[in-house]
Enzyme design. Structure first.
Site, PDB file in Angstrom:
ATOM      1  N   GLU A 170      44.561  38.029  41.449  1.00  0.00           N
ATOM      2  CA  GLU A 170      44.349  39.113  40.477  1.00  0.00           C
ATOM      3  C   GLU A 170      45.525  39.207  39.506  1.00  0.00           C
ATOM      4  OE1 GLU A 170      42.647  42.606  42.261  1.00  0.00           O
ATOM      5  OE2 GLU A 170      41.554  41.408  43.725  1.00  0.00           O
ATOM      6  N   HIS A 372      29.523  48.198  53.022  1.00  0.00           N
ATOM      7  CA  HIS A 372      30.867  47.797  52.590  1.00  0.00           C
ATOM      8  C   HIS A 372      31.795  47.673  53.784  1.00  0.00           C
ATOM      9  CE1 HIS A 372      34.902  48.699  50.579  1.00  0.00           C
ATOM     10  NE2 HIS A 372      34.534  47.509  50.165  1.00  0.00           N
ATOM     11  N   GLU A 374      35.618  47.089  54.078  1.00  0.00           N
ATOM     12  CA  GLU A 374      37.009  46.857  53.674  1.00  0.00           C
ATOM     13  C   GLU A 374      37.784  46.584  54.955  1.00  0.00           C
ATOM     14  OE1 GLU A 374      38.992  46.649  50.610  1.00  0.00           O
ATOM     15  OE2 GLU A 374      40.085  45.830  52.317  1.00  0.00           O
ATOM     16  N   HIS A 441      35.307  40.457  48.232  1.00  0.00           N
ATOM     17  CA  HIS A 441      36.454  40.793  47.379  1.00  0.00           C
ATOM     18  C   HIS A 441      37.742  40.345  48.071  1.00  0.00           C
ATOM     19  CE1 HIS A 441      34.897  43.350  43.965  1.00  0.00           C
ATOM     20  NE2 HIS A 441      33.860  42.738  44.505  1.00  0.00           N
ATOM     21  N   GLU A 442      38.772  40.062  47.243  1.00  0.00           N
ATOM     22  CA  GLU A 442      39.995  39.406  47.733  1.00  0.00           C
ATOM     23  C   GLU A 442      39.590  38.198  48.578  1.00  0.00           C
ATOM     24  OE1 GLU A 442      39.602  42.901  48.464  1.00  0.00           O
ATOM     25  OE2 GLU A 442      40.268  43.212  46.414  1.00  0.00           O
ATOM     26  N   GLU A 460      34.964  38.166  44.201  1.00  0.00           N
ATOM     27  CA  GLU A 460      35.873  38.608  43.152  1.00  0.00           C
ATOM     28  C   GLU A 460      36.823  37.432  42.865  1.00  0.00           C
ATOM     29  OE1 GLU A 460      38.383  42.721  42.540  1.00  0.00           O
ATOM     30  OE2 GLU A 460      38.699  41.552  44.330  1.00  0.00           O
ATOM     31  N   GLU A 466      38.141  46.866  38.142  1.00  0.00           N
ATOM     32  CA  GLU A 466      38.983  47.893  38.774  1.00  0.00           C
ATOM     33  C   GLU A 466      40.357  48.012  38.105  1.00  0.00           C
ATOM     34  OE1 GLU A 466      39.653  46.822  42.862  1.00  0.00           O
ATOM     35  OE2 GLU A 466      40.369  44.835  42.371  1.00  0.00           O
TER      36      GLU A 466
HETATM   37  C1  NOJ Z   1      39.432  46.141  46.113  1.00  0.00           C
HETATM   38  C2  NOJ Z   1      38.070  45.727  45.651  1.00  0.00           C
HETATM   39  O1  NOJ Z   1      38.159  44.746  44.646  1.00  0.00           O
HETATM   40  C3  NOJ Z   1      37.335  46.955  45.163  1.00  0.00           C
HETATM   41  O2  NOJ Z   1      36.080  46.607  44.619  1.00  0.00           O
HETATM   42  C4  NOJ Z   1      37.197  47.936  46.290  1.00  0.00           C
HETATM   43  O3  NOJ Z   1      36.626  49.116  45.801  1.00  0.00           O
HETATM   44  C5  NOJ Z   1      38.563  48.277  46.894  1.00  0.00           C
HETATM   45  N1  NOJ Z   1      39.309  47.093  47.205  1.00  0.00           N
HETATM   46  C6  NOJ Z   1      38.443  49.090  48.151  1.00  0.00           C
HETATM   47  O4  NOJ Z   1      37.794  48.347  49.133  1.00  0.00           O
HETATM   48 CA    CA Z   2      40.222  43.429  44.139  1.00  0.00          CA
END
Ligand code: NOJ
Ligand code: CA
Length: 670
Positions: A170, A372, A374, A441-442, A460, A466
């Protein structure tokens, strides 16, 4: 075949070159790759395009921990040549049909260290790829300490890349002369002084660390692999190891790089079997942007966004607006540990998010739910729950998950190292067993594995939307660089679609909390509104999000574009563009074409022939354009919508793009 290679070897011997060389041409004969073994049995390769040097002789091989010699002392045992011209299909993608036209050279080498190496080179009309397959006798493991592969470009040129960073992609892109580029992640895209375009990357990264590039000469770059904590770069149990493909995409025009299928063609065919109708492109909205804008929170103990009532509001909106799915972030326990050990529970909803009620409501309205996960980077915690979690989702009828890895990996593992690559693949396979699509993502960067595992939809792996919420944001030209760099590797979940570009509706809300010092409360999106629409076409993602708060779309005439947009395209072409300047893309879905054009800070007027339209057919175009006085900086939300009737493939569009602007067009067959 053997006869042919003996002749080449003999010929080189007669010329007194002292090296054995073996050449491979692309089917159109414009690219010639030559592999050499010098008199010490060290390997190198070079590439010519149109008879002129493109890559000068460049090193090959690896260093191994126990000292096994993987780089020289080689002699040739056999060489074989093959040709292929086939067309294969994928269940989704920029193009449903892909032509695989290439010539292949397979060299069998061996040295006195009981090392057998199969070197596989493929030459396509749009570039080359090669990979190493080692068999090392008498060992119980192979530990690679360094990769020697280099790419010695024959000339100066301009490059576009992000820095080599094993933890994150990023970053902002840098435009640098090749001679001033010290390191880069891939795809590293460049234009040589002779006008040819190229991009260095890798394909089929499924059990190896990622490759980045470090300066190794005036215009030369050496492969460098992300390490394990003990500094071993890649480890394999047993006697065998296969590298990903090292790739060089080539083009005479910048858009040729986008239209290339090199990366997909270097991946293995689909390994998922049975009925795959659960894998399908979707448009989605979600409880997401409010958290990034600072007006809602992921955690229940604050300004919680993912409540049952809010979830239903998003389902209602999706159902009314021809949108397939809804994403909920902050629905599960663990967000309260954010910034600490980050122990998320992937099957425990927060008390104010009634999963069953939400899913039942969504099912009634025909809307899919994207869950989701995370992880905060806590991979052991995720792996412990993996099987059970995907089983649970399957039982609930949830077939799409967005994962995230925002945070360091416990144990000091590098984010892009082999440990993580293996983890990402494990998640893809576990998800596939439970008929689940993924948006990561990541992530680890894309290398075309979506061909093999088509439930790996999008990811991503670059600065997405973001960053516009809590940093100085992505500059206007970011959107004209991404298609020629990050997106060459595969789809990206950028999440375009901000309509409240200056955050007028949320900036001063009393509940808004700032994120950090970078968040001056004056962030914004650095494009016009029409450019946001165009990015839905240009920034390809089979899961395409309209990322703004849904209240910003209500009753907005320009949202009709997303309602009509079909992410399930059959065919795509980059029509025009220059890296960091402008780009024009068209995609066909069923009978309808979607065209997107964007520019950097410079206003432009483009002439776009419609010769891609079907023969003997008439189309109505709905054009979403920058208004006359639109400007990304001073007047970003000014747009106009107009229609053009009875267009045919003999017509052309005049596309007027204002500063930092764009245009999106729906061409519907009559
Ligand atoms: C980073 C992600 O790119 C984003 O889309 C997400 O909302 C946040 N992390 C929290 O998980
Ligand atoms: Ca991200």
């Amino acid at each position: 075949m053997k006869k042919y290679f003996l002749l080449v070897a003999l010929w080189c011997g007669l010329l007194g070159v002292g090296a054995q060389t073996y050449s491979l041409r692309s089917p159109d004969r414009t690219i010639v790759l030559t592999f050499s073994l010098d008199n010490k049995g060290a390997m190198s390769y070079e590439v010519q395009v149109d008879g002129l040097p493109f890559l000068r002789p460049s090193k090959m091989g690896y260093e191994e921990k126990s000292g096994r010699n993987l780089q020289n002392g080689f002699s040739l045992v056999d060489v074989q040549y093959h040709s292929q011209d086939s067309t294969w299909s994928q269940i989704w993608g920029e193009n449903k049909w892909v032509r695989d036209l290439h010539n292949e050279m397979v060299l069998q080498l061996q040295n006195a260290d009981a090392v057998q190496l199969t070197l596989r080179f493929k030459a396509f009309n749009d570039g080359i790829g090669f990979r190493y397959e080692y068999e090392v006798g008498g060992v119980d493991s192979i530990l690679l300490m360094d990769e020697l592969t280099s790419f010695d470009l024959a000339q100066e040129g301009i490059s576009w890349s992000i820095p080599a960073d094993f933890e994150s992609y990023e970053h902002l892109y840098r435009k640098l002369p090749l001679s001033e580029l010290y390191n880069a992640n891939t795809p590293m895209t460049f234009r040589l002084e002779n006008g040819l375009y190229g991009s260095l990357h890798e394909a089929a990264l499924t059990d190896f660390p990622e490759m980045v590039l470090y300066k190794d000469g005036e215009h030369a770059f050496k492969a460098t692999l992300a390490p394990w904590p003990d500094l071993v770069r890649a480890r394999f149990a047993g006697t065998h190891c296969t590298s990903p493909w090292r790739t060089l995409a080539l083009g005479r025009a910048a858009v040729d790089l986008i239209n290339s299928s090199l990366i997909l063609n270097l991946n293995e065919p689909c390994e998922l079997t049975g009925d795959l109708s659960w894998i399908k492109p979707m448009k989605y909205v979600g409880i997401w942007w409010g958290m990034h804008l600072g007006i809602e929170s992921w955690s229940i103990y604050d300004r919680h966004g993912a409540t049952t009532a809010n979830a239903k509001r998003y389902i209602d909106f999706a159902a009314k607006n021809h949108i397939d799915a809804v994403l909920y972030e902050g629905w599960n326990e663990g967000w309260e540990t954010w910034g600490g050990q980050q122990h998320f529970d992937f099957t425990k909803p927060y008390a104010d998010f009634d999963v069953e009620e939400v899913l039942q409501y969504a099912a009634q309205k025909g809307i899919a739910v994207i869950s989701h996960h995370e992880t905060g980077g806590n991979i052991p915690n995720y792996e412990r729950q993996l099987e059970h979690t995907y089983q649970w989702l399957d039982s609930l009828g949830v077939h799409c998950v967005k994962t995230g890895y925002a945070g360091g990996i416990p144990g000091g593992y590098s984010h892009h190292g082999q440990y993580n690559v293996r983890h990402y693949r494990k998640v893809v396979l576990t998800a596939a067993q439970h008929q689940c699509m993924l948006d990561v993502h990541e992530p680890i960067k894309p290398t075309g594995i979506r061909r093999t595992y088509p439930n790996m939809m999008t990811r991503e792996g670059a600065r997405g939307m973001e960053w516009n919420a809590w940093s100085a944001g992505n500059p206007p030209e970011h959107y004209e660089i991404l298609p020629f760099t990050r997106l060459l590797a595969g789809p990206m979940d950028y999440t375009p679609g901000t309509f409240d570009i200056l955050y007028k509706n949320t900036r001063n809300l009393p509940q808004r909390k700032k994120w950090n010092d970078q968040d001056q409360g004056n962030s914004r999106v650095n494009t016009t509104l029409a450019k946001q629409l165009a990015n839905w076409v240009i920034l390809y993602s089979p899961l395409q999000m309209a990322s703004d708060l849904i209240e910003n779309y209500e009753n907005h005439p320009a949202f009709q574009f997303f309602r009509d947009f079909n992410p399930d395209c059959d065919w795509s072409r980059a029509l025009q563009g220059e890296i960091g300047e402008y780009v024009v893309m068209v995609r066909k879905a069923g009978d309808t074409f979607f065209l997107g054009a964007t520019t950097n800070e410079k206003a432009r007027r483009l002439f776009v022939p419609l010769d891609f339209l079907e023969e003997n057919a008439y189309y109505t175009a709905t054009v979403y354009a920058d208004a006359l006085d639109a400007d990304w900086k001073y007047n970003p939300t000014a747009y106009e919508i107009y229609t053009l009737d009875n267009l045919t493939r003999d017509d052309a569009l005049e596309v007027v793009l204002n500063q930092g602007g764009g245009q999106a067009v729906v061409l519907k067959r009559k």
